[in-house]
Design a protein around this motif. Structure first.
Motif, PDB file in Angstrom:
ATOM      1  N   LEU A   1      31.907  -4.410   7.071  1.00 14.17           N
ATOM      2  CA  LEU A   1      32.860  -3.589   6.325  1.00 14.17           C
ATOM      3  C   LEU A   1      33.252  -2.345   7.101  1.00 14.17           C
ATOM      4  CD1 LEU A   1      31.427  -3.801   2.686  1.00 14.17           C
ATOM      5  CD2 LEU A   1      33.604  -4.725   3.493  1.00 14.17           C
ATOM      6  N   SER A   2      32.296  -1.690   7.717  1.00 14.60           N
ATOM      7  CA  SER A   2      32.574  -0.422   8.392  1.00 14.60           C
ATOM      8  C   SER A   2      33.362  -0.607   9.684  1.00 14.60           C
ATOM      9  CB  SER A   2      31.262   0.319   8.686  1.00 14.60           C
ATOM     10  OG  SER A   2      30.458  -0.405   9.606  1.00 14.60           O
ATOM     11  N   THR A   3      33.247  -1.777  10.299  1.00 12.39           N
ATOM     12  CA  THR A   3      33.940  -2.011  11.580  1.00 12.39           C
ATOM     13  C   THR A   3      35.160  -2.921  11.454  1.00 12.39           C
ATOM     14  OG1 THR A   3      32.541  -3.927  12.090  1.00 12.39           O
ATOM     15  CG2 THR A   3      31.770  -1.759  12.860  1.00 12.39           C
ATOM     16  N   GLY A   4      35.325  -3.548  10.274  1.00 12.23           N
ATOM     17  CA  GLY A   4      36.411  -4.506  10.122  1.00 12.23           C
ATOM     18  C   GLY A   4      36.157  -5.814  10.853  1.00 12.23           C
ATOM     19  N   ALA A   5      34.894  -6.096  11.157  1.00 10.20           N
ATOM     20  CA  ALA A   5      34.545  -7.308  11.894  1.00 10.20           C
ATOM     21  C   ALA A   5      34.587  -8.533  10.980  1.00 10.20           C
ATOM     22  CB  ALA A   5      33.148  -7.165  12.510  1.00 10.20           C
ATOM     23  N   ILE A   6      34.763  -9.693  11.583  1.00  9.76           N
ATOM     24  CA  ILE A   6      34.704 -10.958  10.860  1.00  9.76           C
ATOM     25  C   ILE A   6      33.239 -11.257  10.543  1.00  9.76           C
ATOM     26  CG2 ILE A   6      35.073 -13.451  11.028  1.00  9.76           C
ATOM     27  CD1 ILE A   6      37.461 -12.860  12.855  1.00  9.76           C
ATOM     28  N   ASN A   7      32.947 -11.480   9.275  1.00  9.72           N
ATOM     29  CA  ASN A   7      31.559 -11.657   8.844  1.00  9.72           C
ATOM     30  C   ASN A   7      31.173 -13.129   8.885  1.00  9.72           C
ATOM     31  OD1 ASN A   7      29.030 -11.544   7.744  1.00  9.72           O
ATOM     32  ND2 ASN A   7      29.613 -10.409   5.909  1.00  9.72           N
ATOM     33  N   LEU A   8      30.524 -13.522   9.981  1.00  4.89           N
ATOM     34  CA  LEU A   8      29.946 -14.861  10.087  1.00  4.89           C
ATOM     35  C   LEU A   8      28.428 -14.787   9.928  1.00  4.89           C
ATOM     36  CD1 LEU A   8      31.973 -16.503  13.037  1.00  4.89           C
ATOM     37  CD2 LEU A   8      32.529 -16.348  10.593  1.00  4.89           C
ATOM     38  N   GLY A   9      27.975 -13.728   9.249  1.00  2.49           N
ATOM     39  CA  GLY A   9      26.547 -13.547   9.036  1.00  2.49           C
ATOM     40  C   GLY A   9      26.087 -14.190   7.751  1.00  2.49           C
ATOM     41  N   GLN A  10      26.518 -13.647   6.616  1.00  2.18           N
ATOM     42  CA  GLN A  10      26.040 -14.142   5.330  1.00  2.18           C
ATOM     43  C   GLN A  10      26.691 -15.472   4.982  1.00  2.18           C
ATOM     44  OE1 GLN A  10      26.074 -11.069   2.433  1.00  2.18           O
ATOM     45  NE2 GLN A  10      24.732 -12.146   1.007  1.00  2.18           N
ATOM     46  N   GLY A  11      25.903 -16.362   4.399  1.00  2.00           N
ATOM     47  CA  GLY A  11      26.356 -17.733   4.153  1.00  2.00           C
ATOM     48  C   GLY A  11      27.073 -17.901   2.834  1.00  2.00           C
ATOM     49  N   PHE A  12      28.274 -17.368   2.742  1.00  2.00           N
ATOM     50  CA  PHE A  12      29.091 -17.660   1.566  1.00  2.00           C
ATOM     51  C   PHE A  12      30.506 -17.995   2.018  1.00  2.00           C
ATOM     52  CE2 PHE A  12      29.305 -13.049   2.162  1.00  2.00           C
ATOM     53  CZ  PHE A  12      30.667 -12.819   2.170  1.00  2.00           C
ATOM     54  N   PRO A  13      31.161 -18.944   1.344  1.00  2.00           N
ATOM     55  CA  PRO A  13      32.526 -19.324   1.722  1.00  2.00           C
ATOM     56  C   PRO A  13      33.507 -18.194   1.424  1.00  2.00           C
ATOM     57  CG  PRO A  13      31.485 -20.991   0.321  1.00  2.00           C
ATOM     58  CD  PRO A  13      30.636 -19.765   0.246  1.00  2.00           C
ATOM     59  N   ASP A  14      34.662 -18.233   2.096  1.00  3.97           N
ATOM     60  CA  ASP A  14      35.706 -17.249   1.808  1.00  3.97           C
ATOM     61  C   ASP A  14      36.853 -17.868   1.008  1.00  3.97           C
ATOM     62  OD1 ASP A  14      36.758 -18.796   3.825  1.00  3.97           O
ATOM     63  OD2 ASP A  14      37.181 -17.143   5.196  1.00  3.97           O
ATOM     64  N   THR A  15      36.603 -19.035   0.430  1.00  3.72           N
ATOM     65  CA  THR A  15      37.540 -19.646  -0.523  1.00  3.72           C
ATOM     66  C   THR A  15      36.727 -20.216  -1.683  1.00  3.72           C
ATOM     67  OG1 THR A  15      37.461 -21.768   0.646  1.00  3.72           O
ATOM     68  CG2 THR A  15      39.271 -20.271   1.230  1.00  3.72           C
ATOM     69  N   ASP A  16      37.372 -20.339  -2.848  1.00  2.07           N
ATOM     70  CA  ASP A  16      36.693 -20.914  -4.006  1.00  2.07           C
ATOM     71  C   ASP A  16      36.625 -22.430  -3.902  1.00  2.07           C
ATOM     72  OD1 ASP A  16      36.214 -18.481  -5.140  1.00  2.07           O
ATOM     73  OD2 ASP A  16      37.896 -18.557  -6.545  1.00  2.07           O
ATOM     74  N   GLY A  17      35.767 -23.000  -4.727  1.00  8.11           N
ATOM     75  CA  GLY A  17      35.617 -24.443  -4.764  1.00  8.11           C
ATOM     76  C   GLY A  17      36.717 -25.116  -5.566  1.00  8.11           C
ATOM     77  N   PRO A  18      36.478 -26.349  -6.017  1.00  7.95           N
ATOM     78  CA  PRO A  18      37.527 -27.152  -6.665  1.00  7.95           C
ATOM     79  C   PRO A  18      38.138 -26.462  -7.881  1.00  7.95           C
ATOM     80  CG  PRO A  18      35.589 -28.499  -6.190  1.00  7.95           C
ATOM     81  CD  PRO A  18      35.195 -27.086  -5.925  1.00  7.95           C
ATOM     82  N   GLU A  19      39.455 -26.556  -7.975  1.00  5.00           N
ATOM     83  CA  GLU A  19      40.165 -25.918  -9.080  1.00  5.00           C
ATOM     84  C   GLU A  19      39.725 -26.477 -10.428  1.00  5.00           C
ATOM     85  OE1 GLU A  19      42.696 -23.377 -11.100  1.00  5.00           O
ATOM     86  OE2 GLU A  19      41.991 -23.359  -9.025  1.00  5.00           O
ATOM     87  N   GLU A  20      39.465 -27.791 -10.497  1.00  3.60           N
ATOM     88  CA  GLU A  20      39.077 -28.370 -11.774  1.00  3.60           C
ATOM     89  C   GLU A  20      37.718 -27.859 -12.249  1.00  3.60           C
ATOM     90  OE1 GLU A  20      38.554 -31.949  -8.837  1.00  3.60           O
ATOM     91  OE2 GLU A  20      39.542 -29.990  -8.871  1.00  3.60           O
ATOM     92  N   VAL A  21      36.861 -27.476 -11.299  1.00  4.70           N
ATOM     93  CA  VAL A  21      35.565 -26.919 -11.681  1.00  4.70           C
ATOM     94  C   VAL A  21      35.737 -25.486 -12.182  1.00  4.70           C
ATOM     95  CG1 VAL A  21      33.248 -26.344 -10.854  1.00  4.70           C
ATOM     96  CG2 VAL A  21      34.365 -28.444 -10.060  1.00  4.70           C
ATOM     97  N   ARG A  22      36.574 -24.719 -11.503  1.00  6.78           N
ATOM     98  CA  ARG A  22      36.848 -23.363 -11.969  1.00  6.78           C
ATOM     99  C   ARG A  22      37.477 -23.392 -13.363  1.00  6.78           C
ATOM    100  NH1 ARG A  22      40.087 -19.362  -8.081  1.00  6.78           N
ATOM    101  NH2 ARG A  22      41.644 -21.032  -8.241  1.00  6.78           N
ATOM    102  N   GLU A  23      38.401 -24.321 -13.571  1.00  3.85           N
ATOM    103  CA  GLU A  23      39.039 -24.431 -14.884  1.00  3.85           C
ATOM    104  C   GLU A  23      38.041 -24.861 -15.956  1.00  3.85           C
ATOM    105  OE1 GLU A  23      42.086 -23.515 -16.017  1.00  3.85           O
ATOM    106  OE2 GLU A  23      42.049 -22.527 -14.065  1.00  3.85           O
TER     107      GLU A  23
END
Length: 397
Positions: free
Chosen positions: A32-54
Protein backbone atom coordinates in the motif's frame (compact mmCIF):
# COMPACT_ATOMS: atom_id res chain seq x y z
CA UNK A 1 -6.46 6.01 35.13
CA UNK A 2 -3.41 4.02 34.11
CA UNK A 3 -3.46 0.42 35.18
CA UNK A 4 -0.31 -0.67 36.95
CA UNK A 5 1.24 -3.91 35.74
CA UNK A 6 4.09 -5.95 37.09
CA UNK A 7 7.27 -5.60 35.03
CA UNK A 8 7.98 -9.25 35.82
CA UNK A 9 4.96 -10.46 33.88
CA UNK A 10 4.52 -9.54 30.17
CA UNK A 11 0.98 -8.81 29.05
CA UNK A 12 1.07 -11.32 26.21
CA UNK A 13 0.60 -14.99 27.07
CA UNK A 14 4.07 -16.53 26.96
CA UNK A 15 2.88 -19.23 24.57
CA UNK A 16 2.38 -16.49 21.97
CA UNK A 17 5.48 -14.46 22.79
CA UNK A 18 7.33 -15.61 19.66
CA UNK A 19 4.50 -14.52 17.37
CA UNK A 20 4.36 -10.88 16.42
CA UNK A 21 2.45 -9.21 13.60
CA UNK A 22 2.19 -11.63 10.69
CA UNK A 23 4.44 -11.16 7.69
CA UNK A 24 1.31 -10.82 5.57
CA UNK A 25 0.30 -7.63 7.39
CA UNK A 26 3.81 -6.21 7.06
CA UNK A 27 4.15 -6.93 3.35
CA UNK A 28 0.60 -5.82 2.51
CA UNK A 29 1.30 -2.51 4.27
CA UNK A 30 4.44 -2.19 2.14
CA UNK A 31 2.38 -2.80 -0.98
CA UNK A 32 0.00 0.00 0.00
CA UNK A 33 2.70 2.49 0.94
CA UNK A 34 4.76 1.92 -2.23
CA UNK A 35 2.00 1.19 -4.74
CA UNK A 36 3.62 -2.18 -5.47
CA UNK A 37 1.78 -5.14 -6.98
CA UNK A 38 0.89 -7.45 -4.10
CA UNK A 39 1.85 -11.01 -5.00
CA UNK A 40 2.38 -11.79 -1.32
CA UNK A 41 -0.94 -12.56 0.31
CA UNK A 42 -2.95 -15.39 -1.23
CA UNK A 43 -6.23 -13.83 -2.18
CA UNK A 44 -7.68 -13.33 -5.69
CA UNK A 45 -8.23 -9.85 -7.10
CA UNK A 46 -11.54 -10.84 -8.71
CA UNK A 47 -14.70 -12.37 -7.25
CA UNK A 48 -15.82 -15.91 -7.88
CA UNK A 49 -18.84 -17.12 -9.88
CA UNK A 50 -21.67 -14.64 -10.26
CA UNK A 51 -24.30 -17.29 -9.53
CA UNK A 52 -22.66 -18.01 -6.18
CA UNK A 53 -22.55 -14.33 -5.26
CA UNK A 54 -26.21 -14.02 -6.24
CA UNK A 55 -27.01 -17.03 -4.05
CA UNK A 56 -25.59 -15.09 -1.09
CA UNK A 57 -27.65 -12.03 -1.99
CA UNK A 58 -30.76 -14.21 -2.28
CA UNK A 59 -30.09 -15.74 1.12
CA UNK A 60 -29.77 -12.28 2.67
CA UNK A 61 -33.01 -11.11 1.11
CA UNK A 62 -34.87 -14.27 2.08
CA UNK A 63 -33.72 -14.02 5.67
CA UNK A 64 -31.59 -17.17 5.51
CA UNK A 65 -28.71 -17.00 7.96
CA UNK A 66 -29.26 -13.42 9.06
CA UNK A 67 -29.69 -14.69 12.61
CA UNK A 68 -27.53 -17.29 14.33
CA UNK A 69 -27.31 -20.40 12.15
CA UNK A 70 -27.17 -23.83 13.81
CA UNK A 71 -23.94 -24.46 15.68
CA UNK A 72 -22.75 -27.29 13.39
CA UNK A 73 -23.62 -25.25 10.28
CA UNK A 74 -26.76 -24.99 8.18
CA UNK A 75 -28.10 -28.39 7.07
CA UNK A 76 -27.92 -27.42 3.39
CA UNK A 77 -24.16 -26.85 3.57
CA UNK A 78 -23.43 -29.91 5.69
CA UNK A 79 -25.36 -32.01 3.17
CA UNK A 80 -23.48 -30.39 0.28
CA UNK A 81 -20.10 -31.05 1.92
CA UNK A 82 -20.98 -34.70 2.49
CA UNK A 83 -22.17 -35.04 -1.12
CA UNK A 84 -18.93 -33.46 -2.36
CA UNK A 85 -16.78 -35.91 -0.41
CA UNK A 86 -18.84 -38.86 -1.63
CA UNK A 87 -18.94 -37.76 -5.25
CA UNK A 88 -15.25 -36.96 -5.57
CA UNK A 89 -13.53 -39.38 -3.26
CA UNK A 90 -16.01 -42.09 -2.31
CA UNK A 91 -15.92 -40.92 1.31
CA UNK A 92 -19.27 -41.31 3.04
CA UNK A 93 -20.04 -38.86 5.87
CA UNK A 94 -23.24 -38.34 7.84
CA UNK A 95 -24.14 -34.62 7.44
CA UNK A 96 -25.64 -34.53 10.93
CA UNK A 97 -22.85 -36.24 12.87
CA UNK A 98 -19.69 -36.06 10.78
CA UNK A 99 -19.62 -32.57 9.24
CA UNK A 100 -18.90 -29.30 11.06
CA UNK A 101 -18.93 -25.84 9.44
CA UNK A 102 -16.27 -23.38 10.66
CA UNK A 103 -15.23 -19.76 10.16
CA UNK A 104 -12.81 -20.67 7.42
CA UNK A 105 -10.09 -23.29 7.49
CA UNK A 106 -8.08 -21.25 10.00
CA UNK A 107 -10.73 -21.72 12.69
CA UNK A 108 -11.02 -25.40 11.75
CA UNK A 109 -7.29 -25.81 12.38
CA UNK A 110 -7.44 -23.90 15.66
CA UNK A 111 -10.48 -25.76 16.95
CA UNK A 112 -9.02 -29.14 15.97
CA UNK A 113 -5.72 -28.53 17.74
CA UNK A 114 -7.32 -26.96 20.82
CA UNK A 115 -9.68 -29.91 21.07
CA UNK A 116 -7.26 -32.76 20.46
CA UNK A 117 -4.06 -31.66 22.20
CA UNK A 118 -3.02 -31.62 25.84
CA UNK A 119 -0.06 -29.53 27.06
CA UNK A 120 3.17 -31.30 26.18
CA UNK A 121 1.77 -33.32 23.28
CA UNK A 122 4.02 -33.29 20.23
CA UNK A 123 2.66 -32.33 16.83
CA UNK A 124 4.59 -33.14 13.67
CA UNK A 125 4.12 -30.63 10.86
CA UNK A 126 5.88 -30.29 7.54
CA UNK A 127 7.95 -27.12 7.35
CA UNK A 128 7.65 -24.68 5.72
CA UNK A 129 4.12 -24.45 7.11
CA UNK A 130 1.30 -21.92 7.10
CA UNK A 131 2.05 -19.59 10.00
CA UNK A 132 -1.19 -20.21 11.90
CA UNK A 133 -0.17 -23.84 12.46
CA UNK A 134 2.63 -22.84 14.82
CA UNK A 135 0.45 -20.34 16.68
CA UNK A 136 -2.42 -22.80 17.12
CA UNK A 137 -0.11 -25.55 18.38
CA UNK A 138 1.31 -23.06 20.88
CA UNK A 139 -2.14 -21.93 22.06
CA UNK A 140 -3.05 -25.57 22.67
CA UNK A 141 0.11 -26.07 24.72
CA UNK A 142 1.54 -28.53 22.24
CA UNK A 143 5.12 -28.88 21.07
CA UNK A 144 5.69 -28.57 17.35
CA UNK A 145 8.15 -30.93 15.73
CA UNK A 146 9.03 -29.83 12.19
CA UNK A 147 9.89 -32.24 9.41
CA UNK A 148 11.43 -30.27 6.58
CA UNK A 149 10.42 -30.52 2.92
CA UNK A 150 13.61 -29.96 0.94
CA UNK A 151 14.31 -29.08 -2.69
CA UNK A 152 14.82 -32.08 -4.91
CA UNK A 153 15.26 -31.35 -8.61
CA UNK A 154 12.27 -29.15 -9.48
CA UNK A 155 10.11 -29.58 -6.35
CA UNK A 156 10.15 -29.89 -2.57
CA UNK A 157 9.92 -33.46 -1.29
CA UNK A 158 9.20 -35.26 1.96
CA UNK A 159 11.81 -37.56 3.51
CA UNK A 160 9.73 -40.43 4.89
CA UNK A 161 12.61 -41.73 7.00
CA UNK A 162 12.92 -38.32 8.65
CA UNK A 163 9.19 -38.38 9.33
CA UNK A 164 9.35 -41.81 10.95
CA UNK A 165 12.33 -40.77 13.09
CA UNK A 166 10.44 -37.70 14.31
CA UNK A 167 7.70 -39.79 15.96
CA UNK A 168 8.22 -40.35 19.68
CA UNK A 169 6.14 -41.66 22.55
CA UNK A 170 4.93 -38.07 23.06
CA UNK A 171 3.66 -37.64 19.50
CA UNK A 172 -0.09 -37.15 19.50
CA UNK A 173 -0.88 -35.81 16.07
CA UNK A 174 0.35 -35.33 12.50
CA UNK A 175 -0.61 -32.01 10.89
CA UNK A 176 -0.58 -32.59 7.13
CA UNK A 177 -1.10 -30.07 4.33
CA UNK A 178 -1.55 -31.26 0.75
CA UNK A 179 -1.56 -29.56 -1.71
CA UNK A 180 1.09 -27.80 0.31
CA UNK A 181 1.36 -24.09 1.00
CA UNK A 182 3.88 -22.53 0.40
CA UNK A 183 5.90 -25.03 -1.68
CA UNK A 184 3.14 -26.26 -4.01
CA UNK A 185 4.05 -29.89 -3.32
CA UNK A 186 1.27 -32.46 -3.72
CA UNK A 187 1.96 -35.60 -1.73
CA UNK A 188 1.88 -38.70 -3.90
CA UNK A 189 -0.34 -41.69 -3.33
CA UNK A 190 2.72 -43.68 -2.19
CA UNK A 191 3.77 -40.97 0.28
CA UNK A 192 0.26 -40.74 1.69
CA UNK A 193 0.08 -44.52 2.04
CA UNK A 194 3.32 -44.47 4.04
CA UNK A 195 1.98 -41.67 6.27
CA UNK A 196 -1.21 -43.65 6.81
CA UNK A 197 0.72 -46.79 7.76
CA UNK A 198 2.79 -44.78 10.23
CA UNK A 199 -0.30 -43.19 11.79
CA UNK A 200 -1.98 -46.57 12.25
CA UNK A 201 1.16 -48.25 13.53
CA UNK A 202 1.82 -45.51 16.14
CA UNK A 203 -1.87 -44.81 16.85
CA UNK A 204 -1.64 -41.14 15.86
CA UNK A 205 -4.39 -38.66 15.12
CA UNK A 206 -4.12 -36.73 11.86
CA UNK A 207 -5.39 -33.28 10.97
CA UNK A 208 -5.16 -32.75 7.23
CA UNK A 209 -5.53 -29.34 5.59
CA UNK A 210 -6.83 -29.91 2.06
CA UNK A 211 -8.09 -26.43 1.16
CA UNK A 212 -6.32 -26.47 -2.22
CA UNK A 213 -7.83 -29.82 -3.22
CA UNK A 214 -9.22 -28.41 -6.48
CA UNK A 215 -5.95 -26.79 -7.53
CA UNK A 216 -3.67 -29.59 -8.70
CA UNK A 217 -1.74 -29.39 -11.96
CA UNK A 218 0.04 -31.50 -14.55
CA UNK A 219 0.12 -35.17 -13.52
CA UNK A 220 -0.54 -34.58 -9.82
CA UNK A 221 -3.68 -35.87 -8.12
CA UNK A 222 -5.25 -34.99 -4.81
CA UNK A 223 -5.97 -38.05 -2.68
CA UNK A 224 -7.54 -37.44 0.75
CA UNK A 225 -5.65 -39.16 3.54
CA UNK A 226 -8.96 -40.37 4.98
CA UNK A 227 -9.37 -42.75 2.02
CA UNK A 228 -6.48 -44.97 3.16
CA UNK A 229 -6.99 -48.07 5.32
CA UNK A 230 -7.39 -47.28 9.00
CA UNK A 231 -7.47 -43.52 8.45
CA UNK A 232 -11.11 -42.50 8.34
CA UNK A 233 -11.57 -43.00 12.09
CA UNK A 234 -8.40 -41.07 13.03
CA UNK A 235 -8.39 -38.22 10.47
CA UNK A 236 -9.87 -34.73 10.68
CA UNK A 237 -10.12 -33.42 7.11
CA UNK A 238 -10.36 -29.66 6.60
CA UNK A 239 -11.82 -27.97 3.51
CA UNK A 240 -12.67 -24.42 2.56
CA UNK A 241 -14.76 -22.45 0.08
CA UNK A 242 -12.41 -19.47 -0.07
CA UNK A 243 -9.71 -21.00 -2.23
CA UNK A 244 -12.01 -22.97 -4.53
CA UNK A 245 -14.62 -20.29 -5.22
CA UNK A 246 -12.55 -17.09 -4.80
CA UNK A 247 -14.61 -15.65 -1.96
CA UNK A 248 -11.92 -15.62 0.71
CA UNK A 249 -13.69 -12.92 2.76
CA UNK A 250 -16.71 -15.11 3.38
CA UNK A 251 -14.72 -17.34 5.75
CA UNK A 252 -16.58 -20.60 5.23
CA UNK A 253 -14.68 -23.78 6.01
CA UNK A 254 -15.57 -27.25 7.25
CA UNK A 255 -14.40 -30.36 9.01
CA UNK A 256 -15.28 -33.92 8.07
CA UNK A 257 -14.42 -36.72 10.48
CA UNK A 258 -15.80 -39.59 12.54
CA UNK A 259 -18.51 -38.57 15.04
CA UNK A 260 -16.24 -38.66 18.09
CA UNK A 261 -13.69 -36.39 16.40
CA UNK A 262 -16.32 -33.94 15.16
CA UNK A 263 -17.83 -33.79 18.64
CA UNK A 264 -14.43 -33.00 20.13
CA UNK A 265 -13.66 -30.29 17.56
CA UNK A 266 -17.12 -28.78 17.95
CA UNK A 267 -16.59 -28.56 21.72
CA UNK A 268 -13.68 -26.18 21.10
CA UNK A 269 -15.16 -24.42 18.07
CA UNK A 270 -18.34 -23.36 19.90
CA UNK A 271 -16.25 -21.17 22.21
CA UNK A 272 -14.33 -19.51 19.37
CA UNK A 273 -16.81 -17.96 16.93
CA UNK A 274 -19.76 -20.16 17.94
CA UNK A 275 -21.21 -19.56 14.45
CA UNK A 276 -20.33 -17.37 11.48
CA UNK A 277 -21.10 -16.49 7.87
CA UNK A 278 -24.79 -17.48 7.98
CA UNK A 279 -26.02 -16.32 4.54
CA UNK A 280 -22.73 -17.33 2.92
CA UNK A 281 -23.20 -20.90 4.09
CA UNK A 282 -26.29 -21.21 1.90
CA UNK A 283 -24.37 -19.80 -1.07
CA UNK A 284 -21.46 -22.19 -0.58
CA UNK A 285 -23.90 -25.11 -0.48
CA UNK A 286 -24.95 -24.12 -4.01
CA UNK A 287 -21.33 -23.58 -5.06
CA UNK A 288 -20.33 -27.12 -4.11
CA UNK A 289 -23.02 -28.40 -6.48
CA UNK A 290 -21.65 -26.49 -9.48
CA UNK A 291 -21.00 -28.66 -12.55
CA UNK A 292 -17.59 -30.21 -13.08
CA UNK A 293 -16.97 -27.69 -15.86
CA UNK A 294 -16.55 -24.95 -13.23
CA UNK A 295 -13.83 -26.82 -11.34
CA UNK A 296 -12.04 -27.73 -14.57
CA UNK A 297 -12.14 -24.16 -15.89
CA UNK A 298 -10.95 -22.81 -12.53
CA UNK A 299 -7.98 -25.16 -12.50
CA UNK A 300 -7.12 -24.51 -16.16
CA UNK A 301 -7.18 -20.75 -15.62
CA UNK A 302 -4.84 -21.02 -12.65
CA UNK A 303 -2.53 -23.30 -14.63
CA UNK A 304 -2.17 -20.64 -17.34
CA UNK A 305 -1.39 -18.06 -14.66
CA UNK A 306 1.10 -20.37 -12.96
CA UNK A 307 2.94 -20.83 -16.22
CA UNK A 308 2.91 -17.11 -16.96
CA UNK A 309 4.39 -16.12 -13.62
CA UNK A 310 6.82 -19.04 -13.44
CA UNK A 311 8.21 -18.28 -16.91
CA UNK A 312 8.57 -14.61 -16.03
CA UNK A 313 10.40 -15.40 -12.80
CA UNK A 314 12.74 -17.77 -14.62
CA UNK A 315 13.46 -15.08 -17.20
CA UNK A 316 14.23 -12.64 -14.38
CA UNK A 317 16.86 -15.05 -13.03
CA UNK A 318 15.10 -16.83 -10.18
CA UNK A 319 15.29 -20.57 -9.73
CA UNK A 320 11.64 -21.57 -9.91
CA UNK A 321 9.93 -24.57 -8.34
CA UNK A 322 6.81 -24.98 -10.46
CA UNK A 323 4.05 -26.01 -8.05
CA UNK A 324 1.99 -29.14 -8.56
CA UNK A 325 -0.80 -27.51 -6.56
CA UNK A 326 -2.02 -24.33 -4.77
CA UNK A 327 -1.64 -20.87 -6.29
CA UNK A 328 1.85 -20.07 -5.05
CA UNK A 329 5.25 -20.29 -6.72
CA UNK A 330 8.33 -20.74 -4.52
CA UNK A 331 11.59 -19.39 -5.89
CA UNK A 332 15.26 -19.52 -4.91
CA UNK A 333 16.93 -16.09 -4.95
CA UNK A 334 20.53 -17.32 -4.84
CA UNK A 335 20.95 -17.22 -8.63
CA UNK A 336 20.32 -13.46 -8.28
CA UNK A 337 23.24 -13.18 -5.87
CA UNK A 338 20.88 -12.92 -2.87
CA UNK A 339 20.72 -15.13 0.21
CA UNK A 340 18.42 -13.34 2.67
CA UNK A 341 14.75 -13.66 1.75
CA UNK A 342 13.64 -11.16 4.41
CA UNK A 343 15.94 -8.43 3.15
CA UNK A 344 15.11 -9.24 -0.45
CA UNK A 345 11.33 -9.03 0.10
CA UNK A 346 11.55 -5.84 2.16
CA UNK A 347 13.56 -4.18 -0.61
CA UNK A 348 11.60 -5.58 -3.55
CA UNK A 349 8.66 -3.10 -3.47
CA UNK A 350 11.01 -0.13 -3.93
CA UNK A 351 13.37 -2.04 -6.17
CA UNK A 352 10.82 -3.54 -8.57
CA UNK A 353 7.33 -2.52 -7.46
CA UNK A 354 6.33 -6.07 -6.47
CA UNK A 355 5.59 -7.65 -3.08
CA UNK A 356 6.44 -11.26 -2.22
CA UNK A 357 6.74 -13.27 1.01
CA UNK A 358 9.98 -14.67 2.49
CA UNK A 359 9.48 -18.38 3.07
CA UNK A 360 11.69 -18.31 6.15
CA UNK A 361 8.70 -17.12 8.20
CA UNK A 362 7.18 -20.56 7.63
CA UNK A 363 10.17 -22.43 9.14
CA UNK A 364 11.32 -23.23 12.64
CA UNK A 365 14.76 -23.72 11.09
CA UNK A 366 14.99 -20.25 9.55
CA UNK A 367 18.28 -21.03 7.82
CA UNK A 368 16.54 -23.78 5.81
CA UNK A 369 14.13 -21.25 4.31
CA UNK A 370 16.44 -18.24 4.07
CA UNK A 371 16.89 -18.15 0.27
CA UNK A 372 13.31 -18.97 -0.71
CA UNK A 373 10.62 -16.45 -1.65
CA UNK A 374 6.93 -17.07 -2.44
CA UNK A 375 4.82 -15.34 -5.10
CA UNK A 376 1.03 -15.71 -5.52
CA UNK A 377 -0.44 -16.09 -9.01
CA UNK A 378 -4.15 -15.87 -8.12
CA UNK A 379 -4.37 -12.47 -9.79
CA UNK A 380 -5.72 -11.08 -13.06
CA UNK A 381 -3.61 -11.90 -16.11
CA UNK A 382 -2.84 -8.22 -16.77
CA UNK A 383 -1.58 -7.81 -13.19
CA UNK A 384 0.71 -10.81 -13.55
CA UNK A 385 2.02 -9.56 -16.88
CA UNK A 386 2.85 -6.20 -15.34
CA UNK A 387 4.53 -7.90 -12.36
CA UNK A 388 6.65 -9.98 -14.73
CA UNK A 389 7.64 -6.85 -16.64
CA UNK A 390 8.68 -5.13 -13.41
CA UNK A 391 10.66 -8.12 -12.18
CA UNK A 392 12.80 -8.38 -15.31
CA UNK A 393 15.26 -5.86 -13.95
CA UNK A 394 15.80 -7.70 -10.67
CA UNK A 395 18.27 -10.13 -12.16
CA UNK A 396 19.78 -7.69 -14.59
CA UNK A 397 17.76 -9.20 -17.47
Amino acid sequence: MTRMTSSARPLLNRRLAEFGTTIFAEMSALALSTGAINLGQGFPDTDGPEEVREAAVRALRDGLGNQYPPGPGVPELRTAVAAHQQRRYGLSYDPDREVLVTAGATEAIAASLLALLEPGDEVIAFEPYYDSYAACIAMAGGTRVPVTLRPHEDSFRLDLDELRDAVTDRTRLLLINTPHNPTGTVLTRAELAAIAELAVERDLLVVTDEVYEHLVFDDAEHVPLATFPGMRERTVTIGSAGKTFSFTGWKVGWVTAAPELVTAVRSAKQYLTYVASGPFQYAVAEALALPESYFTAFRDDMLVKRNLLAAGLEEAGFRVFRPSGTYFVTTDIRPLGETDGFAFCRALPERAGVVAIPNAVFYDHREEGAPFVRFAFCKRTGVLEEAVRRLKGVGGA
